[in-house]
Design an enzyme around this catalytic site. Structure first.
Site, PDB file in Angstrom:
ATOM      1  N   ASP A  12     -82.526  24.417  48.701  1.00 37.29           N
ATOM      2  CA  ASP A  12     -83.966  24.098  48.712  1.00 37.29           C
ATOM      3  C   ASP A  12     -84.669  24.571  49.975  1.00 37.29           C
ATOM      4  O   ASP A  12     -85.644  23.972  50.421  1.00 37.29           O
ATOM      5  CB  ASP A  12     -84.216  22.584  48.585  1.00 37.29           C
ATOM      6  CG  ASP A  12     -83.493  21.979  47.410  1.00 37.29           C
ATOM      7  OD1 ASP A  12     -83.418  22.650  46.375  1.00 37.29           O
ATOM      8  OD2 ASP A  12     -83.019  20.840  47.529  1.00 37.29           O
ATOM      9  N   ALA A  38     -79.919  24.148  40.042  1.00 31.55           N
ATOM     10  CA  ALA A  38     -80.862  23.989  41.156  1.00 31.55           C
ATOM     11  C   ALA A  38     -82.071  24.835  40.799  1.00 31.55           C
ATOM     12  O   ALA A  38     -81.969  25.756  39.985  1.00 31.55           O
ATOM     13  CB  ALA A  38     -80.245  24.449  42.463  1.00 31.55           C
ATOM     14  N   HIS A  40     -85.647  27.083  41.938  1.00 30.56           N
ATOM     15  CA  HIS A  40     -86.399  27.801  42.959  1.00 30.56           C
ATOM     16  C   HIS A  40     -87.875  27.686  42.611  1.00 30.56           C
ATOM     17  O   HIS A  40     -88.290  28.112  41.534  1.00 30.56           O
ATOM     18  CB  HIS A  40     -85.999  29.276  42.987  1.00 30.56           C
ATOM     19  CG  HIS A  40     -84.580  29.497  43.400  1.00 30.56           C
ATOM     20  ND1 HIS A  40     -83.995  30.723  43.460  1.00 30.56           N
ATOM     21  CD2 HIS A  40     -83.634  28.635  43.791  1.00 30.56           C
ATOM     22  CE1 HIS A  40     -82.752  30.613  43.864  1.00 30.56           C
ATOM     23  NE2 HIS A  40     -82.502  29.345  44.061  1.00 30.56           N
ATOM     24  N   THR A 127     -75.389  17.386  39.379  1.00 30.71           N
ATOM     25  CA  THR A 127     -76.601  17.373  38.556  1.00 30.71           C
ATOM     26  C   THR A 127     -76.223  17.269  37.077  1.00 30.71           C
ATOM     27  O   THR A 127     -77.089  17.343  36.216  1.00 30.71           O
ATOM     28  CB  THR A 127     -77.423  18.663  38.770  1.00 30.71           C
ATOM     29  OG1 THR A 127     -76.570  19.776  38.488  1.00 30.71           O
ATOM     30  CG2 THR A 127     -77.954  18.754  40.180  1.00 30.71           C
TER      31      THR A 127
HETATM   32  P1  GDP Z   1     -85.150  27.205  46.917  1.00 31.12           P
HETATM   33  O1  GDP Z   1     -84.268  26.585  45.897  1.00 31.12           O
HETATM   34  O2  GDP Z   1     -84.438  27.585  48.172  1.00 31.12           O
HETATM   35  O3  GDP Z   1     -85.977  28.317  46.365  1.00 31.12           O
HETATM   36  O4  GDP Z   1     -86.187  26.065  47.381  1.00 31.12           O
HETATM   37  P2  GDP Z   1     -87.030  25.054  46.461  1.00 31.12           P
HETATM   38  O5  GDP Z   1     -88.003  25.801  45.670  1.00 31.12           O
HETATM   39  O6  GDP Z   1     -86.126  24.116  45.761  1.00 31.12           O
HETATM   40  O7  GDP Z   1     -87.750  24.181  47.606  1.00 31.12           O
HETATM   41  C1  GDP Z   1     -88.600  24.721  48.542  1.00 31.12           C
HETATM   42  C2  GDP Z   1     -89.909  23.966  48.490  1.00 31.12           C
HETATM   43  O8  GDP Z   1     -90.702  24.331  49.595  1.00 31.12           O
HETATM   44  C3  GDP Z   1     -90.752  24.285  47.281  1.00 31.12           C
HETATM   45  O9  GDP Z   1     -91.530  23.167  46.946  1.00 31.12           O
HETATM   46  C4  GDP Z   1     -91.650  25.429  47.785  1.00 31.12           C
HETATM   47  O10 GDP Z   1     -92.848  25.565  47.056  1.00 31.12           O
HETATM   48  C5  GDP Z   1     -91.908  24.954  49.170  1.00 31.12           C
HETATM   49  N1  GDP Z   1     -92.210  25.965  50.179  1.00 31.12           N
HETATM   50  C6  GDP Z   1     -91.608  27.149  50.436  1.00 31.12           C
HETATM   51  N2  GDP Z   1     -92.106  27.700  51.558  1.00 31.12           N
HETATM   52  C7  GDP Z   1     -93.045  26.834  52.026  1.00 31.12           C
HETATM   53  C8  GDP Z   1     -93.876  26.811  53.162  1.00 31.12           C
HETATM   54  O11 GDP Z   1     -93.871  27.679  54.026  1.00 31.12           O
HETATM   55  N3  GDP Z   1     -94.710  25.718  53.320  1.00 31.12           N
HETATM   56  C9  GDP Z   1     -94.739  24.694  52.418  1.00 31.12           C
HETATM   57  N4  GDP Z   1     -95.574  23.679  52.628  1.00 31.12           N
HETATM   58  N5  GDP Z   1     -93.944  24.684  51.338  1.00 31.12           N
HETATM   59  C10 GDP Z   1     -93.108  25.731  51.151  1.00 31.12           C
END
Ligand code: GDP
Length: 430
Positions: A12, A38, A40, A127
């Site tokens: 995440d 998981a 994204h 999960t």
């Molecule tokens: P992943 O599985 O690594 O792709 O990550 P996730 O999508 O599960 O979680 C990352 C969260 O952080 C999501 O809600 C994204 O929209 C959010 N996100 C990513 N980059 C940023 C950022 O720079 N600022 C903010 N506020 N949210 C971000």
């Protein structure tokens, strides 16, 4: 040229956003491990998406998206997700599914569920997507490959053998009814036709793409801490989350890697079991506030909706996470989230049995670790959407400098919001 985008922590970290951004200038995006366990989160001109199995290049119509052989393929979930993104107005993504990927079967999901029920309080925080039973079967050589779908006799034989073993296990270990091999076979017959247009030889595709000078992005799922070998055993996932595994899970030649981009948040977040060691954890009201403000809609799992545990940036875990990924650079996400804080803590050491270390310990010692903090001033302003790194407040830049020094890896991307172009680019001081 191959670039891997992988997680430096517990998952995440915002890999989806970074992949979606870099996909604009890439030709191929490959998922090489994990399954639909998981999500994204991606926010772009088409809307907000939580992709579970489709590669994050699916929004760039010039990109070929690939499900590598290392992935746990739940065909129904893949087809449903494909349908769902197209219904939201995304042009049909170009997709290749490796003929050597193995199928995540309904009995894997059942086994996962029964096992977590049996373990109750000692559960691994699964999960219940069938991932652990899937990979166990793969390495026990009882799995079914996509190519088997088109060899009926072989499929029937392998399926019957697998079902016989599962039904014995379901009866003896869980006292549960068995599954019906014939019904599963008929189901697979339907799925194979729907899957047929996408099935391909990924090894040959990768070879050709590299020969033509194409840019390939490898998209990791979860992060370093969840790797079965180098993570926090047994609170890990069951596939390798490290960039190096792309050589197997996507058939990338080891010499083709040019870049390994480790993604990490400006604070920590972790989904999974409450018993998992999470040294940097911030609890109580302060933790609730960070959870509420985190990510794009608070820190709640993209797949499960479970509240994520949150904490201060953990430089001990992240330095290690970058090291085991072989990171060449770091994308720091969610810096904007911290704008409300007067002071920001960073975990710069672990105290274990009376000694302080900045080296990440083995799992048993990790359970006894207590955080040692360094406190930095906050910047107390809203930096959401800033695109020029030098326009960030001095304290925010000093915070990034401090993290870079501690994790000993160049921080080059600093993300200031969840949307694709809410991003700044930084010159490393290392
Ligand atoms: P992943 O599985 O690594 O792709 O990550 P996730 O999508 O599960 O979680 C990352 C969260 O952080 C999501 O809600 C994204 O929209 C959010 N996100 C990513 N980059 C940023 C950022 O720079 N600022 C903010 N506020 N949210 C971000």
């Amino acid at each position: 040229m191959v670039k891997a985008i992988v997680g430096a922590n517990w998952g995440d970290e915002g890999k989806g956003k970074i992949t979606d951004l870099l996909a604009e200038q890439s030709d191929v995006v490959i998922r090489f491990q994990g399954g639909a366990n998981a999500g994204h989160t991606i926010i772009n001109e088409y809307g907000r998406f939580a992709l579970h199995i489709l590669p994050s290049g699916s929004f760039s119509s010039h990109v070929t998206n690939v499900i590598g052989n290392g992935v746990a393929l739940d065909v129904k979930k893949l087809l449903r997700e494909l349908q769902s993104v197209m219904e939201q107005g995304v042009p049909a993504p170009r997709l290749i599914v490796s003929d050597r990927a193995q199928l995540l079967m309904p009995y894997h999901i059942l086994q996962d569920t029964y096992e977590e029920e049996l373990l109750a309080g000692r559960a691994f925080g699964s999960t219940k997507s069938g991932i652990a039973p899937f990979y166990s079967d793969k390495y026990a050589k009882t799995g079914i490959q996509v190519c088997d779908l088109y060899e009926e006799e072989r499929l029937r034989e392998r399926l019957n053998a697998a079902v016989e073993r599962k039904n014995q296990l379901f009866a003896s270990r869980y006292g549960k009814p068995g599954v019906d091999a014939e019904a599963l076979f008929q189901d697979l017959m339907e799925q194979r036709e729907l899957l047929r247009p996408y099935v391909g030889d990924v090894a040959e595709f990768v070879r050709q793409a590299l020969k033509e000078g194409k840019t390939i992005l490898l998209e990791g799922q979860l992060g370093s801490m969840k790797d079965p070998d180098l993570g926090i055993c047994p609170m890990t996932t069951s596939s390798h989350t490290l960039a190096g595994f792309g050589t197997v899970g996507a058939c990338i030649p080891p010499t083709a890697y040019e870049d390994v981009i480790a993604v990490t948040k400006a604070y920590s977040s972790c989904v999974g079991s409450a018993t998992e060691p999470f040294v940097c954890e911030l609890t109580g009201e302060a933790g609730d506030e960070l959870r509420r403000r985190g990510g794009d809609k608070g820190e709640f799992g993209a797949t499960t909706g479970r509240p994520r545990r949150v904490g201060w940036f953990d430089a001990v875990a992240t330095r290690y996470g970058c090291m085991v990924q072989g990171a060449t650079q770091v994308a720091l996400t969610c810096l904007d989230v911290l704008g409300y804080l007067d002071e920001i803590k960073v975990v710069t050491g672990y105290e274990i049995d009376g000694e302080v270390t900045d080296r990440f310990p083995t799992p048993g010692r990790l359970e006894r670790a207590r955080p040692v903090f360094t406190t930095l001033p906050g910047w107390k302003s809203d930096i959401r959407g800033v695109t020029d790194y030098n326009a960030l407040p001095a304290q925010a830049r000093a915070y990034v400098d401090f993290l870079e020094e501690r994790i000993e890896t160049p921080i080059t991307f600093v993300s200031t919001g969840p949307k694709r172009h809410e991003m700044t680019f930084r010159t490393s001081k290392l």
